[in-house]
Scaffold this motif. Structure first.
Motif, PDB file in Angstrom:
ATOM      1  N   ALA A 116      -7.994  -1.364  -0.462  1.00  0.00           N
ATOM      2  CA  ALA A 116      -7.908  -1.044  -1.893  1.00  0.00           C
ATOM      3  C   ALA A 116      -9.287  -0.763  -2.475  1.00  0.00           C
ATOM      4  CB  ALA A 116      -7.239  -2.195  -2.652  1.00  0.00           C
TER       5      ALA A 116
ATOM      6  N   VAL B   4      -2.152   6.558   2.190  1.00  0.00           N
ATOM      7  CA  VAL B   4      -2.155   6.472   0.727  1.00  0.00           C
ATOM      8  C   VAL B   4      -2.728   7.748   0.123  1.00  0.00           C
ATOM      9  CG1 VAL B   4      -3.083   5.245  -1.276  1.00  0.00           C
ATOM     10  CG2 VAL B   4      -2.303   3.951   0.713  1.00  0.00           C
TER      11      VAL B   4
ATOM     12  N   LEU C  39       0.815  -1.208   0.000  1.00  0.00           N
ATOM     13  CA  LEU C  39       0.000   0.000   0.000  1.00  0.00           C
ATOM     14  C   LEU C  39       0.856   1.268   0.000  1.00  0.00           C
ATOM     15  CD1 LEU C  39      -2.815  -1.096   2.468  1.00  0.00           C
ATOM     16  CD2 LEU C  39      -3.030  -0.761   0.005  1.00  0.00           C
TER      17      LEU C  39
ATOM     18  N   ASN D 213      -6.055  -6.022   2.780  1.00  0.00           N
ATOM     19  CA  ASN D 213      -5.611  -5.309   1.573  1.00  0.00           C
ATOM     20  C   ASN D 213      -6.770  -5.064   0.612  1.00  0.00           C
ATOM     21  OD1 ASN D 213      -2.965  -5.041   2.353  1.00  0.00           O
ATOM     22  ND2 ASN D 213      -2.231  -6.822   1.228  1.00  0.00           N
TER      23      ASN D 213
ATOM     24  N   ILE E   8       1.374   1.979  -3.712  1.00  0.00           N
ATOM     25  CA  ILE E   8       0.256   1.924  -4.665  1.00  0.00           C
ATOM     26  C   ILE E   8       0.037   3.298  -5.304  1.00  0.00           C
ATOM     27  CG2 ILE E   8      -1.606   2.494  -3.055  1.00  0.00           C
ATOM     28  CD1 ILE E   8      -3.210   0.182  -4.353  1.00  0.00           C
TER      29      ILE E   8
ATOM     30  N   GLN F 101      -3.910   3.330   7.150  1.00  0.00           N
ATOM     31  CA  GLN F 101      -3.275   3.012   5.863  1.00  0.00           C
ATOM     32  C   GLN F 101      -3.947   3.778   4.734  1.00  0.00           C
ATOM     33  OE1 GLN F 101      -3.827  -1.279   5.949  1.00  0.00           O
ATOM     34  NE2 GLN F 101      -1.636  -1.604   6.303  1.00  0.00           N
TER      35      GLN F 101
END
Length: 951
Positions: free
Chosen positions: A578, A610, A542, A574, A545, A606
């Motif tokens: 995502a 991101v 991550l 994940n 990404i 997380q």
């Protein structure tokens, strides 16, 4: 032409014939079954006689001294023609010599019996030498023709002695005749015998040669037993010529096979010394012992069946067949051991057609495989296996497969292992048969594993693996082998885990296609894709990404996974992060609708990390909603100070302006945001407040709370004196009056500061003053029922609704589902001030659930109506199921004056009814159990009083 009878034709010089009524050469009699077109095209050119020059030069008239000229030829129509021409001293006029030809035409259906009995051809003795035309023009069709019965081998030695021919000469003759039939060269032979016996010896020599000719050559052979003018002629391969008449100066003659036994034994055109000629040696051996080779000829006929005429005529075929015949019939493997690869190639040649008719050859091949067990010679193993593979194209037997597999097993630790597999792959049918055989025989599993490992081992990138799969799946039978599918999937999973761009790699798998689409391929691809998706989720980093990866996620996972079915905690985590990232990045305008509480605390952190990284790259205006999520916290608050710093550092002033404009409502609803915005505008070195153009755009934003804040910012950023005056304007004015009375000198400084000479500003009327019309001009309020209320309209996203009242006090009522899953409700007044409301706490039970969502079956609506009699309408809201429950809220909204800090707006009255609501004569009427209950506002008690309507 009939296939059951032998036909006849007679040709000579006569008074008219079959084709011509005038005197001359013509066919004078034929069998009824003979095709006249065939006679003219094929027979007439061979109706000829070239008398010996030695006799004609001296004017010899004795016909017995002239040799017969026997012609044998086989046109492409398939017939066998055997004819004899003889010298005739005088024709019908008695004044000139002529010749007489009698031909027998054997139909194609009868020909094989003749070619397998050479005496029927070469000892035929039933020729006519004259014919009485008075007998008519029709000759009988014959079933048989008389011939001699002498065994030519019994006179072989005598014949050769007379002709001066050795066994070596015979071998050369046999070679020349076979070569001539297979090619274009002619064989010219002269014999040292009396001319009147020329044809007798020529026929005997021809019969002797004929015994050792294969059947395919016999079916083509053409010969002429005497000619004084030797020359090449179509359909004739062998021509016996009068000694001394060959023109050796003719270059075309010189290129032919010449056997001049009458002229000292000169032989030219034949060069076979020093070479191996297995068939000629075999034939000569039998010839020496005066033995026939009919069994070999029958064997050759069988082996050559189905092949083309060229292969049936080439000498190499008989050289190969000789070795096979001797090995098969005498058990002598020396010829095979001498040249194993050549021997197998010979078998391969004869296996190309009608293999089912060649059991002896099949049995020999299987015998050789059993003897060898495997190809153990590394120097020839590739050629040997190549030959076995080629033969097995026609044979398709398990013995060949086990031989190949045993050879592979023998070389499994040798570099030849890979080369052998490559040879196998060249033949798809063999490759398929071999793999299917392994699939059914677990003893060979290790070979399949080694093979697949060799194919996939050097491949580390998913693109290379897919290319290899595309090549391999040119053989679709691989999809029926479980080991292949599992190996390919494992390799793909490993590649995804090591790819620098795993999302791009999975997209490549998603787009993977082959030419031959099929249900097994679709099943395999689905399984492959499912596994690489899981590998992707397992290997997602991550922290690395990208936006492109996140958008690819939507293509890779078009349908949401059921996370309950995902057992791997890392994969599940994940996926969830995502998935939310994809929803946010692909539809940032819908960010408020996403419930982040479905993620764990760690996952939300997380997610924010991101978003922060992505939004550092000059975020676009449409991504503004993502900023609030990126700078959110676990305590329902936001790091607004960090957010403003982020925008300053990673975007531009236009973006900052767009953010402030888009979130103007937060000034009123979120004190923390208000403080952070105020601090940024006042204290930050890069505040857009310092830019006059942007400052003006800020002032144009229509939001009361924001404008109030901006006035505060304007005061705080003004000069100290202006700031002082704005804060102390009233007291300062009184002080100035006092100072003005004490001494006029004090007015000078103040007059100069404020600009005494400037015109005084006009008095500005308030919006409220203009809004209220004269009492006499106001109209009575019209009655309203529940059906006349303005209904709530749900937004296209399904997560919001509007009640567009558009009244004098209230513009609309607005509902929005927040990321937490709860619904917030706001009232927007005519000054664009936003009032938060909480309707769910006023009734128990309530028409709203614990998240503030309207319970199914209820509708929500609102209307403006003056119930208090102050000429300022209230807003009346109703949630009703139109049968038994109707909940009513009455709010008083006064837009005069400045608003205080945001607080939950409280209703001035709440009441529960049944089916309907009526607003009439400044009264709220609720029909209950068939009777109207009136709720009327009392100015004395400042509340609503309830009474029954007795009217």
């Amino acid at each position: 032409m009939t296939e059951k009878f032998i036909q006849q034709q007679i040709y000579t010089r006569e008074r008219g014939g079959i084709f011509h009524a005038t005197d001359g050469y013509d066919t004078i009699a034929i069998s009824e079954g003979l095709d006249k077109a065939l006679v003219k095209k094929y027979l007439h050119p061979f109706c000829m006689y070239h008398a010996p020059k030695t006799l004609t030069e001296r004017g010899e008239k004795d016909a017995s001294l002239y040799p017969e000229a026997v012609t044998i030829f086989q046109p492409e129509t398939g017939e066998l023609v055997i004819g004899q021409s003889v010298f005739v001293p005088a024709d019908f006029t008695g004044q000139r010599s002529t010749f007489f030809t009698h031909n027998y035409i054997i139909p194609e259906g009868m020909k094989d019996d003749w070619i397998k009995h050479p005496d029927m051809i070469f000892q035929l003795n039933d020729f006519k030498t004259s014919y009485d035309v008075g007998l008519g023009k029709v000759l009988a069709e014959r079933e048989t023709v008389d011939h001699g019965g002498m065994d030519i081998l019994s006179v072989k030695n005598t014949l050769l002695d007379v002709l001066g021919i050795t066994e070596v000469h015979f071998k050369q003759l046999l070679f020349a005749v076979m070569s001539s039939i297979a090619g274009k060269k002619k064989v010219f032979i002269s014999l040292g015998v009396p001319v009147e016996e020329y044809s007798k010896y020529a026929l005997q020599l021809l019969e002797l040669i004929y015994l050792y000719l294969p059947y395919a050559h016999r079916r083509k052979l053409g010969a002429l037993t005497f000619s004084s003018e030797p020359a090449g002629k179509n359909y004739l391969h062998v021509m016996f010529y009068e000694p001394g008449t060959l023109n050796v100066a003719d270059r075309s003659i010189e290129k032919q096979f010449i056997f001049d036994f009458a002229g000292g034994g000169r032989i030219s055109g034949v060069e076979i010394d020093g070479q191996e000629h297995e068939y000629l040696d075999f034939a000569l051996h039998h010839f020496s012992e005066s033995k026939r080779i009919d069994e070999f000829l029958v064997f050759s006929e069988m082996a050559l069946s189905g092949l083309g005429i060229e292969q049936k005529l080439e000498l190499a075929s008989y050289y190969q067949l000789t070795a096979i015949y001797l090995t098969l019939n005498y058990g002598d493997l020396s010829l095979y051991q001498k040249n194993k690869i050549g021997f197998l190639h010979s078998l391969l040649k004869f296996f190309q057609a009608k293999i089912e008719a060649k059991p002896e050859l099949v049995q020999l091949f299987l015998q050789l495989l059993a003897e060898e067990k495997l190809a153990a010679d590394p120097g020839s193993v590739l050629d040997y296996i190549g030959a076995v593979i080629a033969i097995n194209k026609s044979l398709r037997c398990d013995e060949a497969l086990t031989f190949i597999l045993d050879t592979l097993e023998y070389y499994q630790h040798d570099p030849l292992f890979d080369k052998l597999w490559k040879a196998i792959e060249q033949d798809k049918l063999c490759h398929e048969a071999l793999l299917m055989y392994i699939n059914e025989h677990p003893d060979y599993d290790v070979l399949l594993e080694l093979y697949l490992d060799k194919r996939f081992k050097p491949l580390v990138r998913i693109g290379d693996i897919l290319n290899e799969l595309k090549i391999m799946l040119g053989s679709p039978y691989l999809l029926s082998i479980e080991k292949f599918k599992t190996t390919a999937i494992k390799k793909a999973i490993s590649a995804i885990s090591n790819e620098k761009k795993p999302f791009k790699a999975v997209l490549a798998v998603n787009d993977f296609k082959i030419e031959q689409q099929s249900a097994p391929f679709a099943e395999f691809k689905n399984k492959l894709l499912a596994n690489v998706k899981m590998a992707l989720l397992r290997s997602i980093r991550l922290r690395d990404i990208s936006t492109e990866d996140i958008l690819s996620f939507g293509t890779i996972f078009p349908k949401k996974l059921n996370v309950i079915d995902i057992k791997d905690a890392k994969v599940k985590s994940n996926y969830q992060v995502a998935n939310v990232l994809y929803q946010l990045i692909s539809s940032p305008s819908q960010a408020d609708l996403i419930n982040l509480r479905l993620l764990t605390v760690v996952e939300r952190e997380q997610l924010r990390d991101v978003l922060l990284r992505i939004l550092r790259n000059n975020p676009a205006p449409e991504q503004i909603p993502l900023l609030l999520i990126a700078f959110g916290s676990e305590y329902d608050g936001f790091d607004y100070q960090g957010l403003f710093e982020h925008l300053v550092k990673h975007s531009n002033e236009k973006m900052m302006l767009a953010f402030i404009r888009g979130n103007a409502r937060l000034v009123e609803s979120d004190p923390s945001y208000k403080r952070s915005l105020r601090k940024y505008l006042i204290t930050h070195p890069k505040s857009i407040w310092k830019n006059r153009a942007l400052r003006n755009e800020l002032k144009d934003i229509k939001n009361y709370s924001l404008q109030k804040l901006l006035k505060d910012v304007e005061t705080e950023t003004a000069s100290p004196l202006v700031k002082f005056l704005k804060r102390n304007g009233l007291k300062l004015g009184l002080a100035l009056v006092i100072l003005g009375g004490v001494g006029g000198g004090a007015w000078f400084g103040l007059d100069y500061f404020f600009g005494k000479d400037k015109p005084a500003p006009k008095t500005i009327e308030t919006a409220t003053d203009n809004m209220k019309p004269p009492v006499d001009d106001r109209k009575e309020d019209l009655p309203i029922s529940l059906a006349g209320f303005t209904k709530a309209i749900v937004g296209v996203d399904g997560k919001s609704f509007d009640i567009a009242i558009k009244g004098s006090q209230v513009k609309k009522i607005y509902g929005q589902v927040q990321p937490s899953g709860a619904q917030s409700l706001f009232l927007i007044d005519s000054t664009d001030h936003s009032w938060p409301m909480d309707l769910g706490s006023d009734f128990n039970p309530s028409p709203f659930d614990q998240n503030g969502m309207l319970i199914e079956g209820f509708s929500f609506s609102a209307a403006e109506y003056d119930l208090t009699g102050d000429e300022i309408p209230e807003v009346v809201m109703a949630a009703s199921n139109r049968t038994s429950e109707t909940y009513v809220w009455v709010y008083s909204i006064n837009t005069d004056g400045l608003k205080q800090e945001p607080a939950i707006l409280k209703p001035i009255y709440t009441v529960k009814g049944q089916q309907d609501v009526k607003l009439i004569d400044k009264k709220l009427i609720l029909p209950i159990d068939g009777q109207d209950i009136v709720h009327e506002y009392s100015s004395a008690s400042k509340t609503f009083e309830k009474q029954k309507n007795n009217q």
